[in-house]
Design a protein around this motif. Structure first.
Motif, PDB file in Angstrom:
ATOM      1  N   ARG A   1       0.822  -1.220   0.000  1.00 58.41           N
ATOM      2  CA  ARG A   1       0.000   0.000   0.000  1.00 58.41           C
ATOM      3  C   ARG A   1       0.851   1.263   0.000  1.00 58.41           C
ATOM      4  O   ARG A   1       0.408   2.304  -0.468  1.00 58.41           O
ATOM      5  CB  ARG A   1      -0.928   0.006   1.202  1.00 58.41           C
ATOM      6  N   ALA A   2       2.073   1.158   0.532  1.00 58.26           N
ATOM      7  CA  ALA A   2       2.989   2.294   0.572  1.00 58.26           C
ATOM      8  C   ALA A   2       3.763   2.456  -0.738  1.00 58.26           C
ATOM      9  O   ALA A   2       4.559   3.376  -0.882  1.00 58.26           O
ATOM     10  CB  ALA A   2       3.962   2.143   1.732  1.00 58.26           C
ATOM     11  N   GLY A   3       3.545   1.529  -1.683  1.00 61.48           N
ATOM     12  CA  GLY A   3       4.168   1.673  -2.991  1.00 61.48           C
ATOM     13  C   GLY A   3       5.314   0.725  -3.278  1.00 61.48           C
ATOM     14  O   GLY A   3       5.938   0.817  -4.329  1.00 61.48           O
ATOM     15  N   LEU A   4       5.614  -0.177  -2.364  1.00 64.35           N
ATOM     16  CA  LEU A   4       6.671  -1.154  -2.616  1.00 64.35           C
ATOM     17  C   LEU A   4       6.082  -2.413  -3.232  1.00 64.35           C
ATOM     18  O   LEU A   4       4.925  -2.741  -2.999  1.00 64.35           O
ATOM     19  CB  LEU A   4       7.385  -1.511  -1.314  1.00 64.35           C
ATOM     20  N   ASP A   5       6.888  -3.099  -3.999  1.00 64.48           N
ATOM     21  CA  ASP A   5       6.482  -4.375  -4.596  1.00 64.48           C
ATOM     22  C   ASP A   5       6.769  -5.466  -3.575  1.00 64.48           C
ATOM     23  O   ASP A   5       7.940  -5.760  -3.290  1.00 64.48           O
ATOM     24  CB  ASP A   5       7.265  -4.624  -5.877  1.00 64.48           C
ATOM     25  N   PRO A   6       5.743  -6.088  -2.976  1.00 59.94           N
ATOM     26  CA  PRO A   6       5.990  -7.087  -1.938  1.00 59.94           C
ATOM     27  C   PRO A   6       6.804  -8.280  -2.425  1.00 59.94           C
ATOM     28  O   PRO A   6       7.501  -8.915  -1.634  1.00 59.94           O
ATOM     29  CB  PRO A   6       4.593  -7.507  -1.489  1.00 59.94           C
ATOM     30  N   ASP A   7       6.760  -8.565  -3.722  1.00 54.91           N
ATOM     31  CA  ASP A   7       7.545  -9.675  -4.260  1.00 54.91           C
ATOM     32  C   ASP A   7       9.035  -9.341  -4.311  1.00 54.91           C
ATOM     33  O   ASP A   7       9.865 -10.245  -4.407  1.00 54.91           O
ATOM     34  CB  ASP A   7       7.052 -10.060  -5.654  1.00 54.91           C
ATOM     35  N   ALA A   8       9.358  -8.053  -4.258  1.00 56.56           N
ATOM     36  CA  ALA A   8      10.753  -7.625  -4.321  1.00 56.56           C
ATOM     37  C   ALA A   8      11.305  -7.228  -2.950  1.00 56.56           C
ATOM     38  O   ALA A   8      12.487  -6.921  -2.832  1.00 56.56           O
ATOM     39  CB  ALA A   8      10.886  -6.446  -5.285  1.00 56.56           C
ATOM     40  N   VAL A   9      10.471  -7.241  -1.909  1.00 58.62           N
ATOM     41  CA  VAL A   9      10.910  -6.844  -0.572  1.00 58.62           C
ATOM     42  C   VAL A   9      11.623  -8.010   0.105  1.00 58.62           C
ATOM     43  O   VAL A   9      11.096  -9.118   0.177  1.00 58.62           O
ATOM     44  CB  VAL A   9       9.707  -6.383   0.287  1.00 58.62           C
ATOM     45  N   ASP A  10      12.819  -7.730   0.603  1.00 63.55           N
ATOM     46  CA  ASP A  10      13.571  -8.696   1.404  1.00 63.55           C
ATOM     47  C   ASP A  10      13.439  -8.250   2.861  1.00 63.55           C
ATOM     48  O   ASP A  10      13.972  -7.200   3.240  1.00 63.55           O
ATOM     49  CB  ASP A  10      15.030  -8.711   0.973  1.00 63.55           C
TER      50      ASP A  10
END
Length: 68
Positions: free
Chosen positions: A41-50
């Motif tokens: 929701r904050a604009g990050l791609d959850p699939d790319a978050v480590d």
């Protein structure tokens, strides 16, 4: 991708952890899945978050496996 600093605070007595991105408090996550939803929701791609990336997330009071 947004690279604002994420702070995950220690678990609260009521459960969950407060989550801040930049200067904005997003809410209280009760799991890694909820945290990833806040970050989406904050604009990050959850699939790319480590969740172990110290340049992105500052964990206070325990790492990504601590929710209570």
């Amino acid at each position: 991708m947004v690279r604002a600093r994420v702070v995950v605070y220690p678990p609260t007595a009521g459960g969950g952890r407060r989550v801040r991105v930049g200067e904005e408090i997003l809410g209280r996550a009760r799991s890694a899945g909820e945290l990833l939803e806040f970050l989406r929701r904050a604009g990050l791609d959850p699939d790319a978050v480590d969740l172990h990336d110290p340049d992105l997330i500052e964990w206070r009071g325990g790492g990504p496996g601590v929710w209570e």
